[in-house]
Design an enzyme around this catalytic site. Structure first.
Site, PDB file in Angstrom:
ATOM      1  N   GLU A  89       0.363  -1.169  -0.512  1.00 24.10           N
ATOM      2  CA  GLU A  89      -0.077  -0.706  -0.018  1.00 24.10           C
ATOM      3  C   GLU A  89       0.825   1.468  -0.006  1.00 24.10           C
ATOM      4  OE1 GLU A  89      -1.833  -1.768   3.389  1.00 24.10           O
ATOM      5  OE2 GLU A  89      -0.663  -0.080   4.546  1.00 24.10           O
ATOM      6  N   CYS A 102       3.105   8.738   1.223  1.00 21.52           N
ATOM      7  CA  CYS A 102       3.776   7.443   2.224  1.00 21.52           C
ATOM      8  C   CYS A 102       4.286   6.451   1.746  1.00 21.52           C
ATOM      9  CB  CYS A 102       2.815   7.322   3.385  1.00 21.52           C
ATOM     10  SG  CYS A 102       3.724   6.163   4.920  1.00 21.52           S
ATOM     11  N   CYS A 109       6.202  -7.204   6.577  1.00 22.23           N
ATOM     12  CA  CYS A 109       7.796  -7.015   7.259  1.00 22.23           C
ATOM     13  C   CYS A 109       8.160  -7.989   8.730  1.00 22.23           C
ATOM     14  CB  CYS A 109       7.638  -5.760   7.941  1.00 22.23           C
ATOM     15  SG  CYS A 109       9.052  -5.188   9.139  1.00 22.23           S
ATOM     16  N   CYS A 113       6.214  -6.358  15.098  1.00 23.74           N
ATOM     17  CA  CYS A 113       6.196  -5.224  15.998  1.00 23.74           C
ATOM     18  C   CYS A 113       4.542  -5.625  16.743  1.00 23.74           C
ATOM     19  CB  CYS A 113       6.266  -3.676  16.208  1.00 23.74           C
ATOM     20  SG  CYS A 113       8.170  -3.400  15.532  1.00 23.74           S
ATOM     21  N   CYS A 116       1.691  -3.435  15.290  1.00 23.78           N
ATOM     22  CA  CYS A 116       1.020  -3.254  13.887  1.00 23.78           C
ATOM     23  C   CYS A 116       0.784  -4.248  13.378  1.00 23.78           C
ATOM     24  CB  CYS A 116       2.681  -2.824  13.546  1.00 23.78           C
ATOM     25  SG  CYS A 116       3.095  -2.417  11.618  1.00 23.78           S
ATOM     26  N   CYS A 330      -0.099   2.297   8.310  1.00 22.33           N
ATOM     27  CA  CYS A 330       0.109   0.568   9.269  1.00 22.33           C
ATOM     28  C   CYS A 330      -0.079  -0.641   8.602  1.00 22.33           C
ATOM     29  CB  CYS A 330       0.290   1.145  10.175  1.00 22.33           C
ATOM     30  SG  CYS A 330       0.634   2.842  10.850  1.00 22.33           S
TER      31      CYS A 330
HETATM   32  N1  SAH Z   1       8.502  -0.124   9.755  1.00 20.13           N
HETATM   33  C1  SAH Z   1       9.532   1.326  10.166  1.00 20.13           C
HETATM   34  C2  SAH Z   1       8.001   2.060   8.735  1.00 20.13           C
HETATM   35  C3  SAH Z   1       7.219   1.687   8.790  1.00 20.13           C
HETATM   36  S1  SAH Z   1       5.772   2.012   9.995  1.00 20.13           S
HETATM   37  C4  SAH Z   1       9.232   1.641  11.233  1.00 20.13           C
HETATM   38  O1  SAH Z   1       8.587   0.888  12.693  1.00 20.13           O
HETATM   39  O2  SAH Z   1       9.761   2.742  11.764  1.00 20.13           O
HETATM   40  C5  SAH Z   1       5.509   3.320  10.328  1.00 20.13           C
HETATM   41  C6  SAH Z   1       5.642   4.002  11.208  1.00 20.13           C
HETATM   42  O3  SAH Z   1       3.850   3.892  12.163  1.00 20.13           O
HETATM   43  C7  SAH Z   1       6.099   3.543  12.391  1.00 20.13           C
HETATM   44  O4  SAH Z   1       6.387   4.314  13.614  1.00 20.13           O
HETATM   45  C8  SAH Z   1       5.516   2.372  13.445  1.00 20.13           C
HETATM   46  O5  SAH Z   1       5.740   2.175  15.112  1.00 20.13           O
HETATM   47  C9  SAH Z   1       4.184   2.763  12.954  1.00 20.13           C
HETATM   48  N2  SAH Z   1       2.887   2.014  13.270  1.00 20.13           N
HETATM   49  C10 SAH Z   1       2.921   0.794  13.290  1.00 20.13           C
HETATM   50  N3  SAH Z   1       1.836   0.268  13.091  1.00 20.13           N
HETATM   51  C11 SAH Z   1       0.844   1.195  14.360  1.00 20.13           C
HETATM   52  C12 SAH Z   1      -0.091   1.459  15.063  1.00 20.13           C
HETATM   53  N4  SAH Z   1      -1.134   0.311  14.925  1.00 20.13           N
HETATM   54  N5  SAH Z   1      -0.717   2.674  14.911  1.00 20.13           N
HETATM   55  C13 SAH Z   1       0.299   3.705  15.276  1.00 20.13           C
HETATM   56  N6  SAH Z   1       1.653   3.295  14.411  1.00 20.13           N
HETATM   57  C14 SAH Z   1       1.619   2.485  14.340  1.00 20.13           C
HETATM   58 FE1  SF4 Z   2       7.635  -3.525  11.150  1.00 18.21          FE
HETATM   59 FE2  SF4 Z   2       5.245  -3.036  11.496  1.00 18.21          FE
HETATM   60 FE3  SF4 Z   2       7.544  -3.023  12.573  1.00 18.21          FE
HETATM   61 FE4  SF4 Z   2       7.950  -0.963  10.980  1.00 18.21          FE
HETATM   62  S1  SF4 Z   2       6.342  -1.162  13.155  1.00 18.21           S
HETATM   63  S2  SF4 Z   2       9.594  -2.698  12.074  1.00 18.21           S
HETATM   64  S3  SF4 Z   2       6.003  -1.494   9.725  1.00 18.21           S
HETATM   65  S4  SF4 Z   2       6.586  -4.675  12.198  1.00 18.21           S
END
Ligand code: SAH
Ligand code: SF4
Length: 338
Positions: A89, A102, A109, A113, A116, A330
């Protein structure tokens, strides 16, 4: 694989020569696709028959699976499907005079996390440089405003696909004409990747996703913290700020009762010392996802957290979540699609 935006000028020159066309056509094509950011179809200075041949030689990497609009059409989100079935996306955010795209750097991934949606779904594959550039240019085609900023905050961990991301930044800067400072690479804290980005000669902006002020909590949210603990991540971020002379920013998803308490703001401020240009924290309310029970912090709690950071000498911005109604953050759209 050759796709529409995978080639730079020398490769386009070889393609044009192979097609038996004059060399200046390669420059017209390159200028039109990248610098002028127009769709191939709109390059009317290239004869229609040649455009048709080029469309066959340079297929788009993605078909549109779904497009969604939100916030009075100022936010658009695409769910794309590649030929191999991978879904990714892209989000376009339009402002009065400019726009931000974005982009995703991977399908899925591997970092896992917990909060996420992309992490919950797991890793599928890396994207190619042509696929990253295509996301920016196809979003530009839908935007009357000039795309001035690109953030690597879609699906995937950019610094787990560092060669591609560095190459994409080079092309977005040199071929598409986006200022390097307006390219933001967001990482969960892959220290070797941060070191490589420090050595990369373009002054791109670094954002680091923190989400916790201490290792014990961060390990629960960000499994990679076991490999690269907070101190190592912050040292790599300090080295980046020093080398580039740039402010580093930090992302912090605010989760009610988990990481949004006043003493956690104080602890965070205490760790974000010694940054050239100061440290800057972006506070974002958590987006709900199916696989994580946490709830977003309420606005008062986030405002208090921001004040405590500022009192501790750290710059803090509370970010509005754009496009929440279309899950424009995300990995959530893909998570809902079979
Ligand atoms: N993998 C990279 C970039 C993609 S995620 C990273 O983690 O930085 C982009 C941003 O969205 C990151 O700061 C991530 O922590 C945040 N993010 C992911 N899931 C989220 C959620 N459910 N609510 C708010 N922010 C989220
Ligand atoms: Fe991967 Fe989501 Fe963690 Fe970013 S926040 S590193 S996209 S699992």
């Amino acid at each position: 694989m050759t796709t529409r935006y995978s080639m730079r000028l020398p490769e386009l020159e070889s393609l044009i020569a192979m097609l038996g066309e004059p060399a200046y056509r390669a420059r017209q094509l390159h200028e039109g696709l990248f610098r002028q950011r127009r769709p191939l179809d709109a390059l009317t200075n290239i004869p229609r028959a040649l455009r048709a041949r080029l469309a066959g030689e340079l297929p788009l990497a993605f078909a549109v699976d779904m497009t969604l609009l939100a916030d009075d059409d100022t936010t658009a989100k695409w769910l794309w499907r590649a030929a191999d079935g991978a879904q990714i996306e892209t989000v376009l955010m339009r402002y009065s005079a400019r726009a931000t795209v974005c982009v995703s750097s991977q399908a899925g991934c591997a970092m896992g996390c917990t909060f996420c949606a992309t992490g919950q779904a797991g890793f599928e594959r890396h994207l190619s440089v042509g696929e990253v550039v295509e996301q920016v240019l196809r979003a530009q085609h839908a935007s009357p405003q000039r795309v001035s900023n690109v953030v690597f905050m879609g699906m995937g961990e950019p610094l787990a696909n560092t060669d591609t991301v560095i190459d994409a930044c080079t092309r977005l800067h040199e071929d598409v004409g986006i200022s390097a400072r307006h390219l933001t690479v967001s990482t969960v804290g892959v220290v070797p990747g941060m070191e490589r980005l420090t050595d990369f000669d373009l002054p791109v902006t670094l954002a680091v996703s923190l989400h916790a002020p201490d290792d014990a909590l961060r390990e629960q949210l960000v499994p990679l913290n076991r490999r690269y603990p907070l101190a190592a991540v912050l040292d790599a971020a300090r080295a980046y700020a020093e080398r580039k002379g740039r402010r580093v920013s930090f992302e912090y998803a605010c989760i009610s009762g988990v990481n949004d308490l006043p003493h956690q703001a104080d602890a965070l401020a205490g760790r974000l010392t010694g940054f050239r240009g100061g440290a800057h924290v972006n506070l974002i309310p958590l987006n709900d996802t199916a696989g994580y029970p946490g709830r977003p912090s309420d606005a008062d709690r986030i405002a208090t957290f921001a004040e405590r950071l500022r009192a501790g000498g750290v710059q803090a911005t509370v970010r509005r979540n754009r496009g929440t109604s279309i899950d424009a953050a995300c990995g959530q759209l893909r998570a809902r699609t079979p």
